[in-house]
Design an enzyme around this catalytic site. Structure first.
Site, PDB file in Angstrom:
ATOM      1  N   ASN A 213      37.638  36.323  34.385  1.00  0.00           N
ATOM      2  CA  ASN A 213      36.553  37.256  34.416  1.00  0.00           C
ATOM      3  C   ASN A 213      37.764  38.451  34.851  1.00  0.00           C
ATOM      4  O   ASN A 213      38.722  38.331  34.520  1.00  0.00           O
ATOM      5  CB  ASN A 213      35.826  37.316  35.972  1.00  0.00           C
ATOM      6  N   GLU A 216      40.766  37.175  37.092  1.00  0.00           N
ATOM      7  CA  GLU A 216      41.334  36.520  36.822  1.00  0.00           C
ATOM      8  C   GLU A 216      42.204  36.899  35.625  1.00  0.00           C
ATOM      9  O   GLU A 216      43.487  36.653  35.331  1.00  0.00           O
ATOM     10  CB  GLU A 216      40.342  35.347  36.349  1.00  0.00           C
ATOM     11  N   ASP A 284      29.880  30.088  35.529  1.00  0.00           N
ATOM     12  CA  ASP A 284      29.376  28.905  34.615  1.00  0.00           C
ATOM     13  C   ASP A 284      28.192  29.312  33.667  1.00  0.00           C
ATOM     14  O   ASP A 284      28.610  29.199  32.546  1.00  0.00           O
ATOM     15  CB  ASP A 284      29.206  28.323  35.898  1.00  0.00           C
TER      16      ASP A 284
END
Length: 344
Positions: A213, A216, A284
């Site tokens: 994301n 990150e 996820d």
């Protein structure tokens, strides 16, 4: 003109192929616990609300949520990781088996606590519950070479029966060095291997793709690129530094960016409204659908748009959630009517 880059029937055909893909999910197995209650008054002991308990709900989280997302669209999903010999493992494993997830690759570790995240959700009787506090249980499996070698051996044993692999790394070190090397070997042998890592993207090189994301990606820019803050440059640098084929960068209500080793960069608008209900599990979902689509031989951009549509379903649900094939199809139809795809 459609807001998608391909025809709807092509996405539907890809979803049909995904149904037959055999997926392996490796990573940190987490139990998400939701504790619901009604706030009644302030405590005399501290300036905090007293929550009157109503009930609890348990949901697969972490790599287990990725496996659940995969199992919602594919018939064969194998899960690999660790749980403790405790009550929360006894809660988690049946939930996975109910979802038709093969748990033969799950290793029980005595004297270790199954990773559990407890969210206390409070609100009035006739209103939506909101998270008040989260309590995390579980410690990283650091220095457990023997356990990691056991898991790597299980992965190698299952490899002939699996088409695509997803690493779901939440920082609990269930994916140790032997496991990383086993999966890199499988990529070299022709398997699709995708990594979704919260803290250690820089560890996952020489595989198919990573799915960070924006937060990150910025952390990667600070750590690996001397405080680089431009996500476009970070995405392009990830490809080169980690020797990847693709980087799928998720940006919340700003959509996604897909970077390819051939130099292409695609910007994908958010699928649906920018007013998001809950992002729990969205990463996820993206990682699972992107991996499944690549494993089914899908075009990378089509795979990214499919994952984007699935995320658009999940973020409109409260708590850790997944998207069914029918929900993804409906979201694709909605997006296809929204207008022209923006130029990248």
């Amino acid at each position: 003109m459609s807001a998608l880059c391909f025809r709807l029937d092509e996405y539907n055909a890809l979803l049909e192929r995904i149904r037959k893909v055999r997926l392996g999910i490796v990573g940190d197995l987490i139990l998400d616990e939701y504790v619901y209650g009604v706030p009644r008054r302030l405590s005399r002991e501290a300036p905090v609300p007293i929550i009157e308990y109503e009930g609890s709900r348990y949901v697969p989280g972490g790599a287990c949520n990725s496996a659940s997302a995969a199992a919602a669209v594919a018939e064969t999903v194998h899960l690999f990781g660790f749980v403790g010999n405790d009550q929360n493992a006894k809660r988690l494993l049946p939930l996975l088996q109910e979802r038709r997830i093969n748990t033969s690759g799950v290793i029980v570790v005595p004297d270790w606590q199954t990773v559990t995240k407890t969210r206390v959700m409070a609100g009035s009787i006739h209103a939506a519950k909101h998270q008040v506090v989260r309590i995390d249980k579980g410690t990283p499996l650091v220095g457990q070479k023997t356990l990691h070698e056991r898991l790597a051996a299980a992965i190698h044993q299952a490899a002939p029966h699996i088409d695509a692999w997803l690493i779901s790394d939440y920082g609990y070190m269930c994916v140790g060095k032997p496991v990383e090397e086993a999966l890199k070997d499988l990529f070299t042998e022709g398997a699709v291997v995708v990594a979704d890592s919260r803290w250690r993207i820089h560890q996952f090189s020489r595989i198919t793709a990573v799915t960070p994301n924006e937060e990150e990606a910025l952390e990667f820019g600070r750590y690996m690129l001397n405080f680089e803050k431009d996500v476009r440059r970070i995405g392009e640098s990830m490809l080169e530094i980690l020797q990847l084929r693709y980087v799928l960068l998720t940006r919340g209500n700003k959509g996604m960016m897909l970077f390819s080793a051939d130099g292409k960069r695609e910007e994908i608008p958010v699928a649906g409204t920018t007013e998001i209900v809950d992002v729990s599990g969205a990463g996820d979902e993206v990682a699972a659908l992107f991996t499944a689509a690549l494993g089914a031989g899908g075009d990378p951009l089509m795979a990214a748009e499919l994952a984007n549509a699935a995320a658009g379903v999940v973020v409109m649900k409260r708590g850790t959630a997944i998207a069914s094939t029918d929900e993804i199809r409906a979201k694709l139809e909605e997006v296809s009517c929204r207008g022209a795809h923006p130029e990248s």
